[in-house]
Design a protein around this motif. Structure first.
Motif, PDB file in Angstrom:
ATOM      1  N   UNK A  36       0.824  -1.211   0.000  1.00 55.46           N
ATOM      2  CA  UNK A  36       0.000   0.000   0.000  1.00 55.46           C
ATOM      3  C   UNK A  36       0.855   1.257   0.000  1.00 55.46           C
ATOM      4  N   UNK A  37       0.344   2.272  -0.650  1.00 56.57           N
ATOM      5  CA  UNK A  37       0.849   3.646  -0.528  1.00 56.57           C
ATOM      6  C   UNK A  37      -0.230   4.455   0.184  1.00 56.57           C
ATOM      7  N   UNK A  38       0.178   5.233   1.162  1.00 56.87           N
ATOM      8  CA  UNK A  38      -0.699   6.237   1.762  1.00 56.87           C
ATOM      9  C   UNK A  38      -0.127   7.573   1.321  1.00 56.87           C
ATOM     10  N   UNK A  39      -0.965   8.401   0.710  1.00 58.84           N
ATOM     11  CA  UNK A  39      -0.521   9.686   0.171  1.00 58.84           C
ATOM     12  C   UNK A  39      -1.392  10.777   0.770  1.00 58.84           C
ATOM     13  N   UNK A  40      -0.744  11.819   1.302  1.00 59.39           N
ATOM     14  CA  UNK A  40      -1.494  12.926   1.883  1.00 59.39           C
ATOM     15  C   UNK A  40      -0.758  14.233   1.641  1.00 59.39           C
ATOM     16  N   UNK A  41      -1.499  15.329   1.746  1.00 57.14           N
ATOM     17  CA  UNK A  41      -0.932  16.653   1.533  1.00 57.14           C
ATOM     18  C   UNK A  41      -0.996  17.511   2.786  1.00 57.14           C
ATOM     19  N   UNK A  42      -0.204  18.564   2.764  1.00 62.53           N
ATOM     20  CA  UNK A  42      -0.165  19.532   3.862  1.00 62.53           C
ATOM     21  C   UNK A  42       0.138  20.901   3.274  1.00 62.53           C
ATOM     22  N   UNK A  43      -0.289  21.938   3.972  1.00 70.98           N
ATOM     23  CA  UNK A  43      -0.153  23.290   3.423  1.00 70.98           C
ATOM     24  C   UNK A  43       1.251  23.868   3.540  1.00 70.98           C
ATOM     25  N   UNK A  44       2.072  23.365   4.469  1.00 71.02           N
ATOM     26  CA  UNK A  44       3.431  23.906   4.617  1.00 71.02           C
ATOM     27  C   UNK A  44       4.348  22.855   5.235  1.00 71.02           C
ATOM     28  N   UNK A  45       5.638  23.178   5.294  1.00 70.15           N
ATOM     29  CA  UNK A  45       6.638  22.236   5.778  1.00 70.15           C
ATOM     30  C   UNK A  45       6.425  21.866   7.243  1.00 70.15           C
ATOM     31  N   UNK A  46       6.006  22.814   8.060  1.00 70.79           N
ATOM     32  CA  UNK A  46       5.776  22.519   9.481  1.00 70.79           C
ATOM     33  C   UNK A  46       4.662  21.497   9.649  1.00 70.79           C
ATOM     34  N   UNK A  47       3.625  21.617   8.833  1.00 71.00           N
ATOM     35  CA  UNK A  47       2.530  20.659   8.919  1.00 71.00           C
ATOM     36  C   UNK A  47       2.977  19.281   8.416  1.00 71.00           C
ATOM     37  N   UNK A  48       3.776  19.244   7.363  1.00 77.74           N
ATOM     38  CA  UNK A  48       4.312  17.972   6.869  1.00 77.74           C
ATOM     39  C   UNK A  48       5.066  17.268   7.994  1.00 77.74           C
ATOM     40  N   UNK A  49       5.927  18.003   8.679  1.00 80.48           N
ATOM     41  CA  UNK A  49       6.703  17.429   9.785  1.00 80.48           C
ATOM     42  C   UNK A  49       5.800  16.980  10.925  1.00 80.48           C
ATOM     43  N   UNK A  50       4.811  17.791  11.274  1.00 80.73           N
ATOM     44  CA  UNK A  50       3.893  17.434  12.366  1.00 80.73           C
ATOM     45  C   UNK A  50       3.129  16.149  12.044  1.00 80.73           C
ATOM     46  N   UNK A  51       2.696  16.013  10.808  1.00 77.57           N
ATOM     47  CA  UNK A  51       1.977  14.804  10.396  1.00 77.57           C
ATOM     48  C   UNK A  51       2.901  13.587  10.483  1.00 77.57           C
ATOM     49  N   UNK A  52       4.101  13.706   9.927  1.00 79.17           N
ATOM     50  CA  UNK A  52       5.051  12.585   9.942  1.00 79.17           C
ATOM     51  C   UNK A  52       5.402  12.191  11.371  1.00 79.17           C
TER      52      UNK A  52
END
Length: 115
Positions: A36-52
């Motif tokens: 499986x691939x899970x693909x998601x988006x975020x509005x900025x780099x800080x949100x990308x890091x917070x999600x990860x």
């Protein structure tokens, strides 16, 4: 826990940090890379890091540890490899550019409600 149960946990961790347009693609029938691939988006780099970070924390609490990760230095695209599934968290502009959904268009989307 099953792969699908871990995927649901990851999906919830993404949703808790407001990941955008999250998709789970079953690529196991068309690739030997992973199931499986899970693909998601975020509005900025800080949100990308917070999600990860949230994904890692939640899965570790349930006994699953990341095998490899990439992109944490810039956080435009973070990849978390859990073996049976790989999670891609993109800054929205980078998600549009790389368009993994188009590259894997033959992969059916997993219905999380059915699990």
């Amino acid at each position: 826990m099953t792969i699908e149960q871990y995927i649901k946990l990851a999906y919830k961790a993404i949703d808790d940090k407001l990941g955008e347009d999250t998709k789970v693609l079953n690529i196991g029938e068309i690739s030997s890379l992973t199931e499986y691939f899970i693909i998601s988006g975020a509005s900025n780099e800080r949100q990308v890091k917070a999600i990860a970070d949230n994904i890692e924390k939640e899965l570790e609490l349930n006994g699953l540890f990341v095998r490899g990760k990439e992109g944490t230095n810039t956080c435009n695209w973070v990849l978390l490899d859990y073996g049976d599934f790989i999670i891609h968290i993109f800054k929205n502009e980078d998600r549009e550019f790389y368009n993994l959904e188009r590259l894997w268009k033959d992969a059916p989307e997993l219905d999380l409600e059915a699990i």
